[in-house]
Design a protein around this motif. Structure first.
Motif, PDB file in Angstrom:
ATOM      1  N   MET A  87       0.856  -1.174   0.000  1.00 52.10           N
ATOM      2  CA  MET A  87       0.000   0.000   0.000  1.00 52.10           C
ATOM      3  C   MET A  87       0.900   1.235   0.000  1.00 52.10           C
ATOM      4  N   THR A  88       0.601   2.159  -0.889  1.00 51.38           N
ATOM      5  CA  THR A  88       1.406   3.378  -0.965  1.00 51.38           C
ATOM      6  C   THR A  88       1.061   4.303   0.187  1.00 51.38           C
ATOM      7  N   ALA A  89       1.999   5.200   0.499  1.00 52.80           N
ATOM      8  CA  ALA A  89       1.775   6.163   1.588  1.00 52.80           C
ATOM      9  C   ALA A  89       0.591   7.065   1.258  1.00 52.80           C
ATOM     10  N   GLU A  90       0.426   7.384  -0.032  1.00 51.23           N
ATOM     11  CA  GLU A  90      -0.694   8.242  -0.448  1.00 51.23           C
ATOM     12  C   GLU A  90      -2.033   7.545  -0.211  1.00 51.23           C
ATOM     13  N   ARG A  91      -2.101   6.259  -0.582  1.00 48.15           N
ATOM     14  CA  ARG A  91      -3.346   5.515  -0.387  1.00 48.15           C
ATOM     15  C   ARG A  91      -3.617   5.310   1.103  1.00 48.15           C
ATOM     16  N   GLN A  92      -2.570   5.024   1.877  1.00 46.76           N
ATOM     17  CA  GLN A  92      -2.741   4.835   3.315  1.00 46.76           C
ATOM     18  C   GLN A  92      -3.282   6.115   3.946  1.00 46.76           C
ATOM     19  N   GLY A  93      -2.761   7.271   3.537  1.00 52.41           N
ATOM     20  CA  GLY A  93      -3.262   8.548   4.048  1.00 52.41           C
ATOM     21  C   GLY A  93      -4.712   8.772   3.664  1.00 52.41           C
ATOM     22  N   SER A  94      -5.068   8.391   2.442  1.00 49.60           N
ATOM     23  CA  SER A  94      -6.448   8.521   1.971  1.00 49.60           C
ATOM     24  C   SER A  94      -7.374   7.599   2.767  1.00 49.60           C
ATOM     25  N   ASP A  95      -6.937   6.355   2.994  1.00 50.25           N
ATOM     26  CA  ASP A  95      -7.729   5.405   3.779  1.00 50.25           C
ATOM     27  C   ASP A  95      -7.935   5.918   5.194  1.00 50.25           C
ATOM     28  N   GLN A  96      -6.888   6.474   5.789  1.00 49.34           N
ATOM     29  CA  GLN A  96      -7.011   7.004   7.146  1.00 49.34           C
ATOM     30  C   GLN A  96      -7.965   8.193   7.177  1.00 49.34           C
ATOM     31  N   GLN A  97      -7.915   9.050   6.170  1.00 47.10           N
ATOM     32  CA  GLN A  97      -8.822  10.192   6.111  1.00 47.10           C
ATOM     33  C   GLN A  97     -10.266   9.733   5.953  1.00 47.10           C
ATOM     34  N   GLN A  98     -10.487   8.742   5.107  1.00 43.08           N
ATOM     35  CA  GLN A  98     -11.840   8.205   4.929  1.00 43.08           C
ATOM     36  C   GLN A  98     -12.323   7.518   6.202  1.00 43.08           C
ATOM     37  N   SER A  99     -11.426   6.828   6.881  1.00 42.01           N
ATOM     38  CA  SER A  99     -11.777   6.178   8.145  1.00 42.01           C
ATOM     39  C   SER A  99     -12.149   7.214   9.190  1.00 42.01           C
ATOM     40  N   LEU A 100     -11.402   8.294   9.236  1.00 43.03           N
ATOM     41  CA  LEU A 100     -11.715   9.378  10.169  1.00 43.03           C
ATOM     42  C   LEU A 100     -13.077   9.983   9.845  1.00 43.03           C
ATOM     43  N   GLN A 101     -13.359  10.195   8.581  1.00 49.71           N
ATOM     44  CA  GLN A 101     -14.652  10.762   8.192  1.00 49.71           C
ATOM     45  C   GLN A 101     -15.791   9.816   8.552  1.00 49.71           C
ATOM     46  N   LEU A 102     -15.584   8.503   8.365  1.00 56.77           N
ATOM     47  CA  LEU A 102     -16.587   7.511   8.758  1.00 56.77           C
ATOM     48  C   LEU A 102     -16.832   7.579  10.260  1.00 56.77           C
ATOM     49  N   LEU A 103     -15.760   7.640  11.023  1.00 52.01           N
ATOM     50  CA  LEU A 103     -15.883   7.718  12.476  1.00 52.01           C
ATOM     51  C   LEU A 103     -16.650   8.962  12.909  1.00 52.01           C
ATOM     52  N   ILE A 104     -16.336  10.091  12.320  1.00 50.41           N
ATOM     53  CA  ILE A 104     -17.033  11.338  12.658  1.00 50.41           C
ATOM     54  C   ILE A 104     -18.516  11.224  12.318  1.00 50.41           C
ATOM     55  N   SER A 105     -18.819  10.660  11.160  1.00 49.04           N
ATOM     56  CA  SER A 105     -20.224  10.496  10.760  1.00 49.04           C
ATOM     57  C   SER A 105     -20.962   9.559  11.703  1.00 49.04           C
ATOM     58  N   LEU A 106     -20.312   8.474  12.106  1.00 49.46           N
ATOM     59  CA  LEU A 106     -20.946   7.545  13.045  1.00 49.46           C
ATOM     60  C   LEU A 106     -21.191   8.208  14.394  1.00 49.46           C
ATOM     61  N   HIS A 107     -20.223   8.994  14.859  1.00 49.81           N
ATOM     62  CA  HIS A 107     -20.414   9.705  16.129  1.00 49.81           C
ATOM     63  C   HIS A 107     -21.584  10.685  16.049  1.00 49.81           C
ATOM     64  N   ARG A 108     -21.695  11.399  14.946  1.00 47.61           N
ATOM     65  CA  ARG A 108     -22.814  12.342  14.783  1.00 47.61           C
ATOM     66  C   ARG A 108     -24.143  11.604  14.788  1.00 47.61           C
ATOM     67  N   LEU A 109     -24.193  10.482  14.081  1.00 46.93           N
ATOM     68  CA  LEU A 109     -25.428   9.702  14.024  1.00 46.93           C
ATOM     69  C   LEU A 109     -25.780   9.165  15.413  1.00 46.93           C
ATOM     70  N   LEU A 110     -24.794   8.649  16.126  1.00 49.14           N
ATOM     71  CA  LEU A 110     -25.048   8.131  17.474  1.00 49.14           C
ATOM     72  C   LEU A 110     -25.517   9.227  18.419  1.00 49.14           C
ATOM     73  N   ARG A 111     -24.935  10.396  18.299  1.00 51.55           N
ATOM     74  CA  ARG A 111     -25.367  11.516  19.147  1.00 51.55           C
ATOM     75  C   ARG A 111     -26.831  11.844  18.879  1.00 51.55           C
ATOM     76  N   THR A 112     -27.238  11.768  17.636  1.00 49.73           N
ATOM     77  CA  THR A 112     -28.631  12.022  17.267  1.00 49.73           C
ATOM     78  C   THR A 112     -29.569  10.986  17.876  1.00 49.73           C
ATOM     79  N   VAL A 113     -29.199   9.704  17.775  1.00 46.87           N
ATOM     80  CA  VAL A 113     -30.103   8.672  18.278  1.00 46.87           C
ATOM     81  C   VAL A 113     -30.089   8.566  19.799  1.00 46.87           C
ATOM     82  N   ARG A 114     -29.040   9.020  20.441  1.00 47.27           N
ATOM     83  CA  ARG A 114     -28.968   8.964  21.907  1.00 47.27           C
ATOM     84  C   ARG A 114     -29.997   9.891  22.561  1.00 47.27           C
ATOM     85  N   GLN A 115     -30.645  10.723  21.779  1.00 42.06           N
ATOM     86  CA  GLN A 115     -31.701  11.584  22.310  1.00 42.06           C
ATOM     87  C   GLN A 115     -32.844  10.744  22.887  1.00 42.06           C
ATOM     88  N   ALA A 116     -32.951   9.494  22.455  1.00 40.96           N
ATOM     89  CA  ALA A 116     -34.025   8.620  22.927  1.00 40.96           C
ATOM     90  C   ALA A 116     -33.737   8.037  24.307  1.00 40.96           C
TER      91      ALA A 116
END
Length: 152
Positions: A1-30
Motif C-alpha cells: 500500500m502506498t503512503a498516499e493511499r494509506q493517508g487517503s484510507d485514514q482520512q476516509q476512516s476518520l470521516q466515517l468515524l465522525i459520521s458515526l459519532h454524529r449519528l449516534l449523538r442524534t439517536v442517543r436523544q431517545a
C-alpha cells in the motif's frame, strides 16, 4: 500500500468515524434521563449475553473493573440490574438484568430505531437501501454479531 493511499484510507476512516459519532449523538436523544451511554452498553450486553460477572462486563464494554463496578452499583440502585450468586461458583457474583432493566433497554432501542427510521425516510429509497446494506459489514467491523431478535 502506498503512503498516499494509506493517508487517503485514514482520512476516509476518520470521516466515517465522525459520521458515526454524529449519528449516534442524534439517536442517543431517545435515552432516558439519568442513563449514560456506557450504562446503556452494560444493559444491552446483559440483554444479549445474559448474566455476567462484573469482570466480564468490564471486558465487554470495555472499561476498567472499578468503573464497571460503579456502573453496576448505580444500575442496581435504579432497579435495572441485580447481583446474584453465580450458579457455577457460589463464591462469585453475577449481574443480571431485571425486568425493569429489560424493558428500559428495549424501550431505548425502539426509540433509537424510530429516530433512524425517520432519518432513513428522508433519503431516497435507493439511498436507504445502500445504508441498510452496510449493516452486516458494520457488525463485522465492530467484532460482534448482533442477535436481530434480541430487541423484538
Amino acid at each position: 500500500m502506498t503512503a498516499e493511499r494509506q493517508g487517503s484510507d485514514q482520512q476516509q476512516s476518520l470521516q466515517l468515524l465522525i459520521s458515526l459519532h454524529r449519528l449516534l449523538r442524534t439517536v442517543r436523544q431517545a435515552a432516558p434521563a439519568g442513563l449514560y451511554p456506557t450504562q446503556l452498553i452494560v444493559l444491552s450486553q446483559l440483554l444479549q449475553c445474559g448474566p455476567m460477572r462484573v469482570g466480564e462486563l468490564a471486558a465487554q464494554v470495555p472499561c476498567s473493573q472499578p468503573t464497571a463496578t460503579t456502573m453496576v452499583t448505580h444500575l442496581e440502585a435504579m432497579g435495572l440490574v441485580a447481583r446474584e450468586p453465580d450458579p457455577s461458583d457460589g463464591r462469585a457474583i453475577q449481574v443480571t438484568l431485571t425486568e425493569q432493566g429489560r424493558e428500559t433497554i428495549i424501550s431505548v432501542a425502539h426509540g433509537e430505531a424510530e429516530i433512524i427510521a425517520k432519518r432513513l425516510a428522508e433519503l431516497t429509497p435507493e439511498e436507504a437501501a445502500q445504508v441498510l446494506a452496510v449493516v452486516p459489514l458494520l457488525d463485522r467491523l465492530s467484532g460482534q454479531r448482533v442477535d436481530q431478535n434480541a430487541t423484538k
